[in-house]
Design a protein around this motif. Structure first.
Motif, mmCIF file in Angstrom:
data_model
loop_
_atom_site.group_PDB
_atom_site.id
_atom_site.type_symbol
_atom_site.label_atom_id
_atom_site.label_comp_id
_atom_site.label_asym_id
_atom_site.label_seq_id
_atom_site.Cartn_x
_atom_site.Cartn_y
_atom_site.Cartn_z
ATOM 1 N N VAL A 190 0.713 -0.998 0.031
ATOM 2 C CA VAL A 190 -0.282 0.586 -0.295
ATOM 3 C C VAL A 190 0.929 1.000 0.347
ATOM 4 O O VAL A 190 0.362 2.300 -0.546
ATOM 5 N N VAL A 191 1.787 1.210 0.968
ATOM 6 C CA VAL A 191 2.992 2.886 1.196
ATOM 7 C C VAL A 191 3.652 3.029 -0.693
ATOM 8 O O VAL A 191 4.079 3.644 -0.597
ATOM 9 N N ASP A 192 3.616 1.704 -1.357
ATOM 10 C CA ASP A 192 4.991 1.770 -1.985
ATOM 11 C C ASP A 192 4.262 2.564 -2.962
ATOM 12 O O ASP A 192 4.394 3.829 -3.850
ATOM 13 N N ALA A 193 2.820 1.960 -3.189
ATOM 14 C CA ALA A 193 2.304 2.382 -4.254
ATOM 15 C C ALA A 193 1.795 4.184 -4.179
ATOM 16 O O ALA A 193 1.706 4.320 -4.751
ATOM 17 N N VAL A 194 1.040 4.579 -2.772
ATOM 18 C CA VAL A 194 0.868 5.738 -2.413
ATOM 19 C C VAL A 194 2.014 6.698 -2.456
ATOM 20 O O VAL A 194 1.590 7.698 -3.381
ATOM 21 N N ALA A 225 -9.863 8.004 -2.862
ATOM 22 C CA ALA A 225 -10.173 9.088 -1.441
ATOM 23 C C ALA A 225 -8.749 9.556 -1.272
ATOM 24 O O ALA A 225 -8.575 11.104 -1.180
ATOM 25 N N GLY A 226 -8.068 9.828 -2.296
ATOM 26 C CA GLY A 226 -6.770 10.865 -2.688
ATOM 27 C C GLY A 226 -5.578 10.542 -1.739
ATOM 28 O O GLY A 226 -5.402 9.442 -0.821
ATOM 29 N N PRO A 227 -4.224 10.334 -2.431
ATOM 30 C CA PRO A 227 -3.289 9.848 -1.342
ATOM 31 C C PRO A 227 -2.962 9.742 0.097
ATOM 32 O O PRO A 227 -2.769 9.218 1.150
ATOM 33 N N ARG A 228 -3.134 11.237 0.760
ATOM 34 C CA ARG A 228 -3.151 11.921 2.440
ATOM 35 C C ARG A 228 -4.065 10.311 2.707
ATOM 36 O O ARG A 228 -3.831 10.365 3.770
ATOM 37 N N TRP A 229 -5.456 10.687 1.947
ATOM 38 C CA TRP A 229 -6.220 9.138 3.015
ATOM 39 C C TRP A 229 -5.324 8.028 3.083
ATOM 40 O O TRP A 229 -5.646 7.299 3.790
ATOM 41 N N ALA A 230 -4.923 7.640 1.526
ATOM 42 C CA ALA A 230 -4.348 6.099 1.716
ATOM 43 C C ALA A 230 -3.830 5.728 2.604
ATOM 44 O O ALA A 230 -3.047 5.100 3.044
ATOM 45 N N LEU A 231 -2.298 6.896 2.790
ATOM 46 C CA LEU A 231 -1.091 7.135 4.100
ATOM 47 C C LEU A 231 -1.887 6.869 5.234
ATOM 48 O O LEU A 231 -1.444 6.908 5.825
ATOM 49 N N MET A 246 -4.718 5.484 6.474
ATOM 50 C CA MET A 246 -5.375 3.900 6.087
ATOM 51 C C MET A 246 -3.577 3.046 6.582
ATOM 52 O O MET A 246 -3.548 2.538 6.795
ATOM 53 N N VAL A 247 -2.800 3.263 5.270
ATOM 54 C CA VAL A 247 -1.256 2.924 6.185
ATOM 55 C C VAL A 247 -0.905 2.762 7.979
ATOM 56 O O VAL A 247 -0.746 1.919 8.101
#
Length: 213
Positions: free
Chosen positions: A10-14, A179-185, A187-188
């Motif tokens: 997940v974090v590498d995708a972000v 949701a955008g990268p900030r929300w994805a991070l 989640m991480v």
């Protein structure tokens, strides 16, 4: 360990999609990007990959410096997961990337420190077939490992590790898109807390018992 592998995907995708074409878990990819920069490849910039490499090394050295060899490895990985969650939260709060050409160096550095610490802690565990980030050797062992070294459990671990990283990357890409990268991070960060919970909570009751118990 599989949760940490999912986290790495997940974090590498972000980072790749939302921080300026750079990896924070897969350092092999960053070394390739640095090589492209030195060769003058169009659009290649050394700032992001070098920042990630420096942060990753700093995170690994941090674990080496503060964690003695005799420390409980399960607790070490759990504490590193807590550190990761804190670093991811700070990265979200300090987010400044607007999708331009210049990478977001502070979030990149913070995430890379987190993954460097994670890799150093996981290395202490020494679980065969579960590295959480480096899949080249895992995939090679899965398809070309010597028969005397392969067992049903090791093959299963290797296959699950590869599939989990792929699933993590797909999940990260979907979160960035929806949701955008900030929300994805964010989640991480939640995943890191979940890892810390599973590793540290079972030890708390026994740690609080006295000798008479």
């Amino acid at each position: 360990m599989l949760l940490l592998t999912l986290l790495s995907g997940v974090v590498d995708a972000v980072s790749l999609l939302g921080l300026g074409q750079v990896f924070v878990a897969n350092m092999t990819g960053n070394l390739v990007l640095v090589g492209l920069t030195f060769a003058g490849a169009p659009g290649a910039s050394p700032a992001g990959p070098l920042t990630a490499l420096g942060g990753f090394v700093a995170g690994a050295l941090l674990v080496r410096a503060v964690a003695p060899r005799h420390v409980n490895h399960r607790a070490l990985v759990g504490m590193c997961a807590l550190l990761e969650s804190a670093l991811f939260v700070v990265a979200v709060l300090t987010w400044s990337y607007d999708g331009g050409h210049e990478p977001a160096l502070l979030p990149i550095a913070l995430c890379a420190v987190a993954l460097g610490a994670q890799n150093a802690a996981v290395r202490r565990l020494g679980v065969a077939g579960l590295t959480t980030t480096v899949m080249t050797s895992t995939l090679t062992g899965l398809v070309a490992g010597r028969a005397e070294e392969r067992t049903a459990s090791s093959t299963r671990r290797q296959a699950l590790s590869v599939l989990t990283l792929v699933a993590g990357a797909a999940l990260g890409a979907a979160l960035v898109h929806l949701a955008g990268p900030r929300w994805a991070l964010t989640m991480v960060a939640a995943l890191a807390v979940a890892v810390a919970f599973t590793l540290l909570v079972p030890d708390w009751p026994s740690a609080g018992r006295g000798p008479a118990e």
